[in-house]
Motif scaffolding. Sequence first.
Motif, mmCIF file in Angstrom:
data_model
loop_
_atom_site.group_PDB
_atom_site.id
_atom_site.type_symbol
_atom_site.label_atom_id
_atom_site.label_comp_id
_atom_site.label_asym_id
_atom_site.label_seq_id
_atom_site.Cartn_x
_atom_site.Cartn_y
_atom_site.Cartn_z
ATOM 1 N N TRP A 229 0.506 -1.296 0.170
ATOM 2 C CA TRP A 229 -0.050 0.022 0.253
ATOM 3 C C TRP A 229 0.813 1.653 0.053
ATOM 4 C CZ3 TRP A 229 -5.009 2.106 -1.422
ATOM 5 C CH2 TRP A 229 -4.652 2.858 -1.175
ATOM 6 N N SER A 230 0.198 2.073 -0.661
ATOM 7 C CA SER A 230 0.927 3.487 -0.686
ATOM 8 C C SER A 230 -0.325 5.072 -0.241
ATOM 9 C CB SER A 230 2.132 3.485 -2.340
ATOM 10 O OG SER A 230 1.257 3.627 -3.168
ATOM 11 N N GLU A 231 0.532 5.833 0.025
ATOM 12 C CA GLU A 231 -0.453 7.095 -0.361
ATOM 13 C C GLU A 231 -1.447 7.502 -1.816
ATOM 14 O OE1 GLU A 231 -0.167 11.777 0.785
ATOM 15 O OE2 GLU A 231 0.380 10.219 2.379
ATOM 16 N N ARG A 232 -1.896 7.408 -1.677
ATOM 17 C CA ARG A 232 -3.286 7.619 -3.351
ATOM 18 C C ARG A 232 -3.076 9.648 -3.488
ATOM 19 N NH1 ARG A 232 -2.619 4.081 -5.824
ATOM 20 N NH2 ARG A 232 -0.915 4.096 -4.549
ATOM 21 N N GLN B 85 -8.289 11.494 2.718
ATOM 22 C CA GLN B 85 -7.777 10.805 3.073
ATOM 23 C C GLN B 85 -6.722 10.137 2.307
ATOM 24 O OE1 GLN B 85 -9.306 9.768 6.966
ATOM 25 N NE2 GLN B 85 -11.217 9.832 6.177
ATOM 26 N N PRO B 86 -5.945 10.305 1.948
ATOM 27 C CA PRO B 86 -4.972 9.878 0.753
ATOM 28 C C PRO B 86 -4.667 9.211 1.406
ATOM 29 C CG PRO B 86 -4.253 12.298 1.082
ATOM 30 C CD PRO B 86 -5.807 11.938 1.981
ATOM 31 N N GLN B 87 -3.741 9.012 2.291
ATOM 32 C CA GLN B 87 -2.788 8.085 3.029
ATOM 33 C C GLN B 87 -3.456 6.508 3.816
ATOM 34 O OE1 GLN B 87 -5.070 10.466 4.234
ATOM 35 N NE2 GLN B 87 -4.926 10.898 6.551
ATOM 36 N N HIS B 88 -5.017 6.636 3.827
ATOM 37 C CA HIS B 88 -6.050 5.526 3.845
ATOM 38 C C HIS B 88 -6.597 5.021 2.718
ATOM 39 C CE1 HIS B 88 -4.871 5.920 8.044
ATOM 40 N NE2 HIS B 88 -5.598 7.323 8.466
ATOM 41 N N TYR C 173 -8.376 4.807 -5.055
ATOM 42 C CA TYR C 173 -8.749 4.720 -3.676
ATOM 43 C C TYR C 173 -8.700 3.456 -3.358
ATOM 44 C CZ TYR C 173 -7.391 9.418 -2.548
ATOM 45 O OH TYR C 173 -6.902 11.131 -2.107
#
Length: 240
Positions: free
Chosen positions: A19-22, A112-115, A152
């Motif tokens: 996973w990586s930030e979107r 919430q790009p981190q999630h 996302y």
Amino acid sequence: MTQHYNQFGQPVGPAMPDWSERPLPGKVTIDGDYCRIEPLDAARHGNDLFQAWEQAADGRDWTWLLAEPFNSVDAFLAYIEQSVKGQDPRHYAVIDRRSGKAVGTLALMRQQPQHGVIEVGHVTFSPLLKQSPLSSEAQFLLMRYVFDTLGYRRYEWKCDSLNAPSRRAALRLGFSYEGTFRQALVYKGRSRDTAWFSIIDSEWPLTKKALSQWLAATNFDAQGKQRNSLATLRQRLAGE
């Protein structure tokens, strides 16, 4: 669903090592068959939107919005100019491709790009857009941008729990009802319970296919009446 455990034997969520930030949503233009989504701009869209809202018989469509109906185009333009200053919410205009005019707006918010979580909100559709393929396609284009382009994991829809049209729209489009947050907000001098809905990435392929089939020209007769409802198409695809 497979249950996962940590080294202590405690249940935990599935690991996401890749996973990586979107990316954040951008000032994009997205073309559809019936409408086009483009960044909201007061100078370009304000007059069209104000005129579109003047088609409404009364102000009932503003009951569950944060703003009230605007009495002048200048006040409305000032509202748009203030709204588009930041990037969260990121506001978009909905353009009717036949007329070339803006007929509604919506936004991507609570980013919430981190999630990999984002919400569609500030949905403000004029009488020129509501209950038409344009309104469904506008929602579809933004969903597709969030899931397929930005990657996302979760797409949210929230509304006043008493807003029955919004609740029906969410369920029709394929969102799942998750619950109600009691006394979540105070707005317009009254208390609001907020109903939460979502589509997650594993549900998106079926939702996307159903919406694509519903929006196809072959799903409408010569009078523009749908041959198959979105719910029927989704149920049929789920059974395949």
